[in-house]
Design an enzyme around this catalytic site. Structure first.
Site, PDB file in Angstrom:
ATOM      1  N   LEU A   1      11.952   1.360   6.292  1.00  0.00           N
ATOM      2  CA  LEU A   1      11.458   1.678   4.850  1.00  0.00           C
ATOM      3  C   LEU A   1      11.420   3.530   4.574  1.00  0.00           C
ATOM      4  CD1 LEU A   1       8.388   1.824   3.343  1.00  0.00           C
ATOM      5  CD2 LEU A   1       6.522   3.238   5.196  1.00  0.00           C
TER       6      LEU A   1
ATOM      7  N   HIS B   1       0.437 -21.401  -0.350  1.00  0.00           N
ATOM      8  CA  HIS B   1       1.797 -20.041   0.489  1.00  0.00           C
ATOM      9  C   HIS B   1       1.429 -19.535  -1.378  1.00  0.00           C
ATOM     10  CE1 HIS B   1       0.321 -21.190   4.775  1.00  0.00           C
ATOM     11  NE2 HIS B   1       1.404 -20.181   4.864  1.00  0.00           N
TER      12      HIS B   1
ATOM     13  N   ARG C   1      -6.650 -20.846  -0.990  1.00  0.00           N
ATOM     14  CA  ARG C   1      -5.801 -20.928  -0.053  1.00  0.00           C
ATOM     15  C   ARG C   1      -4.269 -21.072  -0.303  1.00  0.00           C
ATOM     16  NH1 ARG C   1      -3.603 -21.864   4.476  1.00  0.00           N
ATOM     17  NH2 ARG C   1      -2.648 -20.502   5.774  1.00  0.00           N
TER      18      ARG C   1
ATOM     19  N   TYR D   1       0.991  -0.855  -0.014  1.00  0.00           N
ATOM     20  CA  TYR D   1      -0.251  -0.829  -0.128  1.00  0.00           C
ATOM     21  C   TYR D   1       0.829   1.213   0.588  1.00  0.00           C
ATOM     22  CZ  TYR D   1       0.811   1.253   5.053  1.00  0.00           C
ATOM     23  OH  TYR D   1       1.422   0.666   6.284  1.00  0.00           O
TER      24      TYR D   1
ATOM     25  N   LYS E   1       6.711  -1.741   2.158  1.00  0.00           N
ATOM     26  CA  LYS E   1       5.863  -0.790   2.284  1.00  0.00           C
ATOM     27  C   LYS E   1       3.730  -2.207   3.005  1.00  0.00           C
ATOM     28  CE  LYS E   1       3.090   3.552   3.038  1.00  0.00           C
ATOM     29  NZ  LYS E   1       3.857   3.584   4.116  1.00  0.00           N
TER      30      LYS E   1
ATOM     31  N   GLU F   1      12.909   2.882  13.238  1.00  0.00           N
ATOM     32  CA  GLU F   1      11.653   3.602  12.897  1.00  0.00           C
ATOM     33  C   GLU F   1      11.072   3.601  13.865  1.00  0.00           C
ATOM     34  OE1 GLU F   1      10.585   2.494   8.606  1.00  0.00           O
ATOM     35  OE2 GLU F   1       9.898   1.097   9.582  1.00  0.00           O
TER      36      GLU F   1
ATOM     37  N   ARG G   1       7.598   5.120  -4.690  1.00  0.00           N
ATOM     38  CA  ARG G   1       7.410   3.735  -4.037  1.00  0.00           C
ATOM     39  C   ARG G   1       6.819   3.116  -4.164  1.00  0.00           C
ATOM     40  NH1 ARG G   1       7.057   5.924   1.895  1.00  0.00           N
ATOM     41  NH2 ARG G   1       4.106   6.222   1.682  1.00  0.00           N
TER      42      ARG G   1
END
Length: 288
Positions: free
Chosen positions: A204, A103, A101, A34, A148, A180, A53
């Site tokens: 980040l 992985h 589902r 995101y 992110k 951070e 980004r």
């Protein structure tokens, strides 16, 4: 809850109406990324940097960017038009899509693209005048802080720790070195210079990292990204947070102790003041 205007896979609606499959890999695995872009006076701030980004994060988890730069711009502008507030925060999210589902990353599925916008809730005048309190903690999150990712449970737990103490943020250290905060980049001022941790997989690359570099050049503040120890943070002249919504914000108490020295101890300092003013000017000149 604000019924925000949103976009989902080609359709504009409201958040209360948007629906995704329970088998979306973003829901099942947090398999997505995101970005968050601020909007001032209906103009998007540092749009190209945010899309760049987002594209980097997508590449790191092997999802092709589903839109061109101009398509993203049209999408965001259409959302901004649907929200009455002049200042907004636009949230963009891309997940790998819907699949059984498993992985292993599936191939041949379309990514899920979601976006929404909400009125901005900036720091209060009191927070800017007096600064905010933060706590510290060991950085227990995963090793790829440079992505992110929507997989934010570590950040949620970290941010809740500060909320439990009535603080604004949790500043984190990995092996004794600053990384951070739960949802912000962290800066210190030392002898008039702005210092931040170096780029790495643990941090980040906030949009404000390069922005603050530019602002420091404009106003004559020395700027350096280098390893910063926990002792450096506790001995700093100033501590600051930066993010899309906080812009740049002074930290004046850390783990209950006042930040800084002398007459400015426990008060916002001069580096913050100069950067805050420069930031306000940037908002007028770096938005589209």
């Amino acid at each position: 809850m604000h019924d925000a205007p949103c976009y989902l896979n080609g359709e504009y609606s409201r958040v209360s109406e948007a629906k995704v499959s329970v088998l979306d890999r973003g829901f099942i695995f947090g398999d997505g990324v995101y970005d968050v872009a601020p909007v001032y006076g209906r103009r998007i701030f540092r749009f190209d940097e945010h899309i760049a980004r987002l594209t980097r994060s997508l590449a790191k988890i092997r999802i092709a960017n589903p839109h061109t730069r101009d398509e993203w711009l049209a999408l965001v502008r259409a959302l901004v038009e649907r929200e009455p507030a002049e200042d907004q925060v636009v949230y963009l999210q891309v997940t790998r899509g819907v699949a059984p589902r498993d992985h292993v990353m599936p191939t041949g599925i379309a990514p899920t693209v979601f976006a929404m916008t909400n009125p901005m809730k900036p720091p209060t005048a009191e927070q800017r005048h007096h600064g905010v309190a933060c706590i510290t903690a060991r950085d227990f999150r995963w090793e790829r802080g440079d992505i992110k990712s929507t997989s934010l449970l570590g950040n949620v737990l970290s941010r809740q720790m500060s909320a439990d103490h009535g603080a604004a943020e949790t500043i984190m250290f990995r092996d004794g070195m600053l990384t951070e905060a739960a949802a912000c980049n962290v800066w210190i001022a030392h002898e008039g210079a702005l210092l931040g941790p170096p780029r790495s997989e643990h941090v980040l690359e906030g949009i404000r990292v390069e922005l603050l570099h530019e602002l420091c050049q404009e106003v004559g503040i020395a700027y350096n990204l280098r390893p910063i120890s926990e002792a450096d943070v506790r001995a700093a002249d100033e501590v600051m947070l930066s993010s899309a919504t906080k812009e740049i914000l002074p930290v004046t108490r850390l783990d209950g102790e006042a930040v800084g020295h002398g007459a400015l101890r426990g008060r916002p300092g001069p580096v913050y003041a100069r950067l805050y003013e420069a930031y306000q000017q940037a908002k007028r000149t770096m938005s589209i």
